[in-house]
Enzyme design. Structure first.
Site, PDB file in Angstrom:
ATOM      1  N   LEU A 127       0.850  -1.181   0.000  1.00  0.00           N
ATOM      2  CA  LEU A 127       0.000   0.000   0.000  1.00  0.00           C
ATOM      3  C   LEU A 127       0.889   1.236   0.000  1.00  0.00           C
ATOM      4  O   LEU A 127       1.878   1.292   0.733  1.00  0.00           O
ATOM      5  CB  LEU A 127      -0.916   0.018   1.225  1.00  0.00           C
ATOM      6  N   ASP A 128       0.524   2.227  -0.799  1.00  0.00           N
ATOM      7  CA  ASP A 128       1.265   3.481  -0.818  1.00  0.00           C
ATOM      8  C   ASP A 128       1.160   4.182   0.536  1.00  0.00           C
ATOM      9  O   ASP A 128       0.275   3.876   1.344  1.00  0.00           O
ATOM     10  CB  ASP A 128       0.717   4.405  -1.907  1.00  0.00           C
ATOM     11  N   ARG A 129       2.025   5.145   0.760  1.00  0.00           N
ATOM     12  CA  ARG A 129       2.074   5.852   2.043  1.00  0.00           C
ATOM     13  C   ARG A 129       0.706   6.399   2.448  1.00  0.00           C
ATOM     14  O   ARG A 129       0.301   6.295   3.611  1.00  0.00           O
ATOM     15  CB  ARG A 129       3.078   7.004   1.962  1.00  0.00           C
ATOM     16  N   THR A 131      -2.305   5.509   1.145  1.00  0.00           N
ATOM     17  CA  THR A 131      -3.418   4.583   0.948  1.00  0.00           C
ATOM     18  C   THR A 131      -3.648   3.830   2.249  1.00  0.00           C
ATOM     19  O   THR A 131      -2.700   3.422   2.914  1.00  0.00           O
ATOM     20  CB  THR A 131      -3.128   3.600  -0.196  1.00  0.00           C
ATOM     21  N   ARG A 224      -4.576   4.276  -9.326  1.00  0.00           N
ATOM     22  CA  ARG A 224      -4.450   5.731  -9.463  1.00  0.00           C
ATOM     23  C   ARG A 224      -4.176   6.127 -10.916  1.00  0.00           C
ATOM     24  O   ARG A 224      -4.766   7.090 -11.441  1.00  0.00           O
ATOM     25  CB  ARG A 224      -3.341   6.229  -8.544  1.00  0.00           C
TER      26      ARG A 224
END
Length: 291
Positions: A127-129, A131, A224
């Site tokens: 997971l991105d920072r 998200t 995204r």
């Protein structure tokens, strides 16, 4: 992990038995060198022949080199092999040169140390920072490999995107590559890797749409990039054309993950509730409410 040898496996060597049960050659060598393979409670060599009803025990515990730090973690589930978290926004998952001791990994290792347990940090999904949502951590490389090898994993995200999406559902099939000259940004490109994203409309608001999303493939920033390419960037996602006037990070949440868990031989499913900032974004948009 503990195994009881049945008639179909008797006569095999320990190494052959472990390979048949999903252990890689690299993992077997590491376990052998560490003296972490036992037969009936006695350390065993990998060329030892096994008999019916022998009990083979494998110690998978790892000592991590990650610095423990009291980063908050929200645990949905844990056992000896995995920890499942509901990740908060604004926190990087794994240490980097710029985030050495303030990541989810630091928090997990700190938590394990506080419980007197050893464990590695091996994210099954990324997971991105910014998200949020379900994050599965394997506590050993072997368990990570087993879960990934089975490959039967389904992810479901909730996203709030800009504009009103007209279709009730659809599939985005566009290849994704790293944008030339950037270390972070991705883009749709004929030179990229195959990427597939399914989506369904959950709710149409005045100038936003709430989507239920299933990424069929797992490319970096896939959801995204695909939504931005479609003309509906994720709200708050300034990297891909979204505006951050109503939410200060991308409104993207991993709501559910289902995967085959080799330890139990069954599917496990975990859900994470929508975070407060996304609920507020949805409920503060005129005319409609999220339900």
């Amino acid at each position: 992990m503990k195994f009881v040898v049945d008639e179909t496996s008797q006569g095999l060597t320990v190494g052959e038995f472990l390979k048949a049960n999903g252990f890689s050659s690299r993992t077997i060598r590491r376990l052998k060198l560490g003296g972490k393979i036992l037969i009936n409670g006695v350390p065993a060599y990998t060329n030892t022949r096994i008999s019916c009803n022998d009990v083979i025990e494998v110690d998978l515990t790892e000592k991590s080199g990650i610095v423990p730090s009291p980063v908050p973690i929200n645990i949905l589930y844990e056992d000896d092999h995995i920890i499942v978290l509901n990740k908060q926004p604004g926190v990087v998952v794994h240490p980097t040169a710029f985030h050495y001791n303030d990541t989810i990994a630091n928090g997990v290792i700190y938590y394990l140390n506080q419980k007197g347990k050893k464990g590695g940090f091996h994210p099954v999904n990324r997971l991105d920072r910014d998200t949020t949502g379900v994050l599965i951590i394997a506590l050993s490389q072997h368990m990570h490999n087993l879960i990934q090898t089975h490959g039967r994993m389904k992810k479901r995200y909730i996203a709030v995107v800009e504009g009103v999406v007209k279709e009730n559902e659809g599939v985005i099939v566009e290849p994704i590559a790293r944008r030339e000259g950037s270390l972070i940004e991705r883009c749709v490109s004929e030179k990229g890797q195959k990427a597939i994203t399914r989506f369904k409309v959950v709710k149409r608001l005045k100038d936003l749409t709430v989507l239920d999303i299933e990424p069929v493939t797992g490319r970096t920033h896939q959801i995204r990039v695909h939504l931005s390419f479609k003309g509906h960037p994720v709200a708050g996602d300034t990297l891909y054309g979204g505006k951050n006037d109503r939410i200060k990070r991308q409104a993207l949440h991993c709501a559910e993950m289902t995967f085959f868990y080799p330890v139990t031989g069954t599917y496990l499913s975990f859900k994470a509730p929508l975070p407060e900032d996304m609920v507020n974004l949805i409920n503060s948009t005129p005319y409609l409410r999220f339900s």
